[in-house]
Write a protein that holds these residues in place. Sequence first.
Motif, PDB file in Angstrom:
ATOM      1  N   TYR A   1     -58.008 -14.763  -2.255  1.00 59.34           N
ATOM      2  CA  TYR A   1     -56.977 -14.307  -3.173  1.00 59.34           C
ATOM      3  C   TYR A   1     -55.996 -13.438  -2.404  1.00 59.34           C
TER       4      TYR A   1
ATOM      5  N   GLN B   1     -53.120 -10.349  -3.306  1.00 59.74           N
ATOM      6  CA  GLN B   1     -52.653  -9.476  -4.375  1.00 59.74           C
ATOM      7  C   GLN B   1     -51.409  -8.708  -3.930  1.00 59.74           C
TER       8      GLN B   1
ATOM      9  N   TYR C   1     -49.298  -5.081  -4.851  1.00 58.70           N
ATOM     10  CA  TYR C   1     -49.366  -3.777  -5.496  1.00 58.70           C
ATOM     11  C   TYR C   1     -48.020  -3.073  -5.329  1.00 58.70           C
TER      12      TYR C   1
ATOM     13  N   PHE D   1     -51.746  -2.241  -9.301  1.00 60.37           N
ATOM     14  CA  PHE D   1     -51.849  -3.703  -9.235  1.00 60.37           C
ATOM     15  C   PHE D   1     -50.734  -4.373 -10.027  1.00 60.37           C
TER      16      PHE D   1
ATOM     17  N   LEU E   1     -51.987 -11.200  -8.893  1.00 63.04           N
ATOM     18  CA  LEU E   1     -52.969 -11.808  -8.011  1.00 63.04           C
ATOM     19  C   LEU E   1     -52.730 -13.307  -8.014  1.00 63.04           C
TER      20      LEU E   1
ATOM     21  N   ASP F   1     -57.749 -10.578  -0.104  1.00 67.22           N
ATOM     22  CA  ASP F   1     -59.106 -10.458  -0.620  1.00 67.22           C
ATOM     23  C   ASP F   1     -59.870 -11.606   0.017  1.00 67.22           C
TER      24      ASP F   1
ATOM     25  N   GLY G   1     -70.149 -15.383  -2.540  1.00 61.88           N
ATOM     26  CA  GLY G   1     -70.169 -15.095  -3.963  1.00 61.88           C
ATOM     27  C   GLY G   1     -68.785 -14.937  -4.557  1.00 61.88           C
ATOM     28  N   GLY G   2     -67.752 -15.144  -3.742  1.00 63.03           N
ATOM     29  CA  GLY G   2     -66.401 -14.948  -4.248  1.00 63.03           C
ATOM     30  C   GLY G   2     -65.697 -13.891  -3.422  1.00 63.03           C
ATOM     31  N   SER G   3     -65.237 -12.849  -4.082  1.00 65.87           N
ATOM     32  CA  SER G   3     -64.535 -11.794  -3.359  1.00 65.87           C
ATOM     33  C   SER G   3     -65.465 -11.105  -2.373  1.00 65.87           C
ATOM     34  N   GLN G   4     -64.937 -10.765  -1.222  1.00 67.04           N
ATOM     35  CA  GLN G   4     -65.736 -10.036  -0.237  1.00 67.04           C
ATOM     36  C   GLN G   4     -65.854  -8.577  -0.609  1.00 67.04           C
ATOM     37  N   GLY G   5     -64.919  -8.095  -1.363  1.00 67.96           N
ATOM     38  CA  GLY G   5     -65.002  -6.699  -1.771  1.00 67.96           C
ATOM     39  C   GLY G   5     -63.761  -5.945  -1.383  1.00 67.96           C
ATOM     40  N   ASN G   6     -63.739  -5.443  -0.144  1.00 66.16           N
ATOM     41  CA  ASN G   6     -62.605  -4.603   0.213  1.00 66.16           C
ATOM     42  C   ASN G   6     -61.368  -5.458   0.462  1.00 66.16           C
ATOM     43  N   LEU G   7     -60.219  -4.880   0.214  1.00 68.11           N
ATOM     44  CA  LEU G   7     -58.949  -5.546   0.446  1.00 68.11           C
ATOM     45  C   LEU G   7     -58.387  -5.122   1.787  1.00 68.11           C
TER      46      LEU G   7
ATOM     47  N   PHE H   1     -54.911  -4.445   3.478  1.00 64.73           N
ATOM     48  CA  PHE H   1     -53.546  -4.183   3.038  1.00 64.73           C
ATOM     49  C   PHE H   1     -52.537  -4.304   4.176  1.00 64.73           C
ATOM     50  N   GLY H   2     -51.348  -4.795   3.830  1.00 68.33           N
ATOM     51  CA  GLY H   2     -50.213  -4.705   4.731  1.00 68.33           C
ATOM     52  C   GLY H   2     -49.639  -3.298   4.666  1.00 68.33           C
TER      53      GLY H   2
ATOM     54  N   TYR I   1     -64.152   2.121  -3.787  1.00 70.83           N
ATOM     55  CA  TYR I   1     -63.617   2.003  -2.434  1.00 70.83           C
ATOM     56  C   TYR I   1     -62.960   3.311  -2.032  1.00 70.83           C
TER      57      TYR I   1
ATOM     58  N   TYR J   1     -60.030   4.563   0.840  1.00 69.22           N
ATOM     59  CA  TYR J   1     -59.022   4.170   1.820  1.00 69.22           C
ATOM     60  C   TYR J   1     -58.369   5.435   2.373  1.00 69.22           C
TER      61      TYR J   1
ATOM     62  N   LEU K   1     -52.608   1.115   3.900  1.00 64.92           N
ATOM     63  CA  LEU K   1     -53.930   1.612   3.539  1.00 64.92           C
ATOM     64  C   LEU K   1     -54.966   1.110   4.540  1.00 64.92           C
TER      65      LEU K   1
ATOM     66  N   PHE L   1     -58.922   0.680   5.126  1.00 58.35           N
ATOM     67  CA  PHE L   1     -60.212   0.647   4.434  1.00 58.35           C
ATOM     68  C   PHE L   1     -61.228   1.538   5.146  1.00 58.35           C
TER      69      PHE L   1
ATOM     70  N   TYR M   1     -67.017   0.921   1.091  1.00 55.77           N
ATOM     71  CA  TYR M   1     -67.053   0.181  -0.177  1.00 55.77           C
ATOM     72  C   TYR M   1     -68.466   0.244  -0.736  1.00 55.77           C
TER      73      TYR M   1
ATOM     74  N   GLY N   1     -66.935  -7.606  -7.611  1.00 53.84           N
ATOM     75  CA  GLY N   1     -67.407  -7.393  -6.251  1.00 53.84           C
ATOM     76  C   GLY N   1     -67.822  -8.722  -5.691  1.00 53.84           C
ATOM     77  N   THR N   2     -68.625  -9.418  -6.447  1.00 54.78           N
ATOM     78  CA  THR N   2     -69.066 -10.725  -5.966  1.00 54.78           C
ATOM     79  C   THR N   2     -68.806 -11.828  -6.978  1.00 54.78           C
TER      80      THR N   2
ATOM     81  N   GLY O   1     -65.878 -12.583  -8.551  1.00 48.54           N
ATOM     82  CA  GLY O   1     -64.545 -13.138  -8.709  1.00 48.54           C
ATOM     83  C   GLY O   1     -63.504 -12.232  -8.117  1.00 48.54           C
TER      84      GLY O   1
ATOM     85  N   ASN P   1     -60.604  -9.249  -7.724  1.00 48.27           N
ATOM     86  CA  ASN P   1     -60.925  -7.867  -7.410  1.00 48.27           C
ATOM     87  C   ASN P   1     -59.711  -6.968  -7.590  1.00 48.27           C
TER      88      ASN P   1
ATOM     89  N   GLN Q   1     -57.963  -3.790  -8.127  1.00 54.57           N
ATOM     90  CA  GLN Q   1     -58.428  -2.434  -7.894  1.00 54.57           C
ATOM     91  C   GLN Q   1     -57.525  -1.427  -8.603  1.00 54.57           C
TER      92      GLN Q   1
END
Lengths: 116, 116
Positions: free
Chosen positions: A32, A34, A36, A46, A49, A93, A98-104, A106-107, B33, B35, B43, B45, B48, B98-99, B101, B103, B105
């Motif tokens: 994904y 996103q 912000y 946010f 997405l 992301d 399981g889908g999202s890894q968790g942490n984002l 960022f640029g 999280y 940051y 940002l 990271f 998490y 988190g897992t 879908g 995310n 924030q």
Amino acid sequence: SQKIEQNSEALNIQEGKTATLTCNYTNYSPAYLQWYRQDPGRGPVFLLLIRENEKEKRKERLKVTFDTTLKQSLFHITASQPADSATYLCALDLMNYGGSQGNLIFGKGTKLSVKP
Amino acid sequence: GAGVSQSPSNKVTEKGKDVELRCDPISGHTALYWYRQRLGQGLEFLIYFQGNSAPDKSGLPSDRFSAERTGESVSTLTIQRTQQEDSAVYLCASSLAGTSGYNEQFFGPGTRLTVL
């Protein structure tokens, strides 16, 4: 090495015009992407997405595109207003089983100024 | 309900002192999280937490940095023997996912840390 870049540090446009911000990445496979908005002295908020299998997403005056071949996302604000002035951050992301890894990831952001 | 809150909003400390930063996430958010945002930068990271899983500490810059979270509520980020390069805004965010879908924030207002 992995990198995420936003095209310019600052973008100045006239009220009513369309603002286009670019986010490019290398050596990532985001599930994904996103966008912000961050105002001075505040945390990011946010906006939108977009999933890796989506080409375009819209929300009111905002439009995001995602090209996984070019490894690029474009963020458009149509009919821009001075209130749209802020820093806009893109964030990746990353995929996990399981889908999202968790942490984002960022640029650094693009600071948009809309002049009346 | 209330958003993510952080305290203190500003912290000035002397080099070599320890500091503790607090984050209260949105109730029910399982992911939290931390940051770091240096002046004019994006940002970065740090760490998490996701439910009862072991935290992802891969972003902590040195062993002077540590964080804890009590269940699915408050988290504290501790910086020991602070250095001038630790000066930054420390942002906390929480999310539902988190897992499962995507995310989105939700960020707190940040703690501005200045190390003299």
